[in-house]
Motif scaffolding. Sequence first.
Motif, short mmCIF file in Angstrom:
data_model
loop_
_atom_site.label_atom_id
_atom_site.label_comp_id
_atom_site.label_asym_id
_atom_site.label_seq_id
_atom_site.Cartn_x
_atom_site.Cartn_y
_atom_site.Cartn_z
N ASP A 260 0.70 -0.94 -0.10
CA ASP A 260 -0.34 0.42 0.03
C ASP A 260 0.72 1.31 0.03
O ASP A 260 1.85 1.18 0.03
N ARG A 261 0.17 2.08 0.41
CA ARG A 261 0.90 3.98 -0.29
C ARG A 261 0.16 4.32 0.38
O ARG A 261 -1.38 4.78 -0.50
N ILE A 262 0.75 6.09 1.22
CA ILE A 262 0.34 6.78 1.63
C ILE A 262 0.37 7.84 1.81
O ILE A 262 1.76 7.90 2.08
N ASP A 263 -0.47 8.61 0.97
CA ASP A 263 0.39 10.38 0.29
C ASP A 263 -0.01 11.13 1.45
O ASP A 263 -0.99 11.00 2.24
N LEU A 264 1.75 12.61 1.75
CA LEU A 264 1.07 13.10 2.86
C LEU A 264 1.36 13.99 1.83
O LEU A 264 1.47 14.55 1.17
N PRO A 265 0.60 15.13 2.46
CA PRO A 265 0.43 16.77 2.82
C PRO A 265 2.13 17.32 3.10
O PRO A 265 2.04 18.39 2.24
N ALA A 266 2.91 16.71 3.60
CA ALA A 266 4.08 17.15 3.85
C ALA A 266 5.14 16.60 4.18
O ALA A 266 4.97 15.06 4.34
N ARG A 267 6.55 16.81 3.83
CA ARG A 267 7.12 15.49 4.06
C ARG A 267 7.89 15.18 5.21
O ARG A 267 7.86 16.08 6.00
N VAL A 268 8.23 13.83 5.35
CA VAL A 268 8.50 12.77 6.75
C VAL A 268 9.34 13.78 7.34
O VAL A 268 10.64 13.98 6.17
N LEU A 269 9.55 14.12 9.00
CA LEU A 269 10.75 14.90 9.57
C LEU A 269 10.97 13.69 10.25
O LEU A 269 12.06 13.48 10.75
N LYS A 270 10.04 13.16 10.85
CA LYS A 270 10.33 11.94 11.94
C LYS A 270 9.58 11.13 12.47
O LYS A 270 8.14 11.38 12.29
N ARG A 271 9.81 10.32 13.57
CA ARG A 271 9.30 8.82 14.44
C ARG A 271 8.69 9.95 15.08
O ARG A 271 9.80 10.66 16.29
N ALA A 272 7.39 9.84 15.59
CA ALA A 272 6.74 10.77 16.86
C ALA A 272 6.24 9.12 17.69
O ALA A 272 5.30 8.75 17.47
#
Length: 299
Positions: A260-272
């Motif tokens: 699967d692939r999930i598009d995001l509104p911004a780039r990934v920065l880090k794990r939270a």
Amino acid sequence: MIARRFLSMAALGWLLLSPSGFATAADNVPASVWNGADMRPVNGLPDGHYALDRLSDGTGVAAWYGAPTARYQHAILGDDIEAGSLHVAFQDGRHYDLFLPFDQVFEDRTPRIVDLDGDGEIEIVAIRSFQDAGGSVALYGIRDGKLRELAAAAPIGRTNRWLNIAGIADYAGRGNKQIAYVETPHIGGTLHVVDWQGKTLVPLASLPGFSNHKIGSRHQDLSADIAWTGKGTPELVVPSDNLRSLRIVGFSENSLEEQDRIDLPARVLKRAAPAKGQAPGCVRFRLENGDDATVCPPG
């Protein structure tokens, strides 16, 4: 930066000139570390951490990097200070030290304590870089009373080419754990999965188009295991090479496939950290725009 480089070289000199031959940074693991305190290792990297685990009998084990050095000018993790040594200590007083040759460094912040083959003995997974050949995955363990290299993947082949560990689990359903990593995560990264066999880390499968690190960032945890298909072996959730999508990848037969692939509104920065009330098995990421993206297995 100049001051940090001076301090790191001074620390390296102290380690090499100790009257005992090699100073063992493992001699004095602070007592609070065994209780989970997040402390910087003594004589360790300025941005390093202790890795902690426990044996089946409850004995604590710690691993960390030491001998800070500026001999590898890459600065992929935010500065040009890397590690020249690896240390392992047990809560019962045992400690072990390994120093790299001058043409190698650990281009990493914190080693990973694992039991890859399930025999009850720990192994250490590290990112080791060569001056002329770049990064590689290296596996260490305690054998015959010494901390030794057990196996390694071939280095990338060029200086200042790096890789980042993506996960360690039984992705292939073989009954033992494999190591997943992204090679060159900043320039069209490829996800690889390797299996420990004898003195070699054997490639099992690979898939292009990933990144689990941003140049200059100290965050190396931009990927995670997830039980996406529910088939009993974990999948990996890893950002795409532009960090704008989360790709869920797992084994199908003998190859890696995107589930699967999930598009995001911004780039990934880090794990939270998990949100309050977040369902078990979900993975949360912080995005560059300040939003969070939480991925949960279907159902």
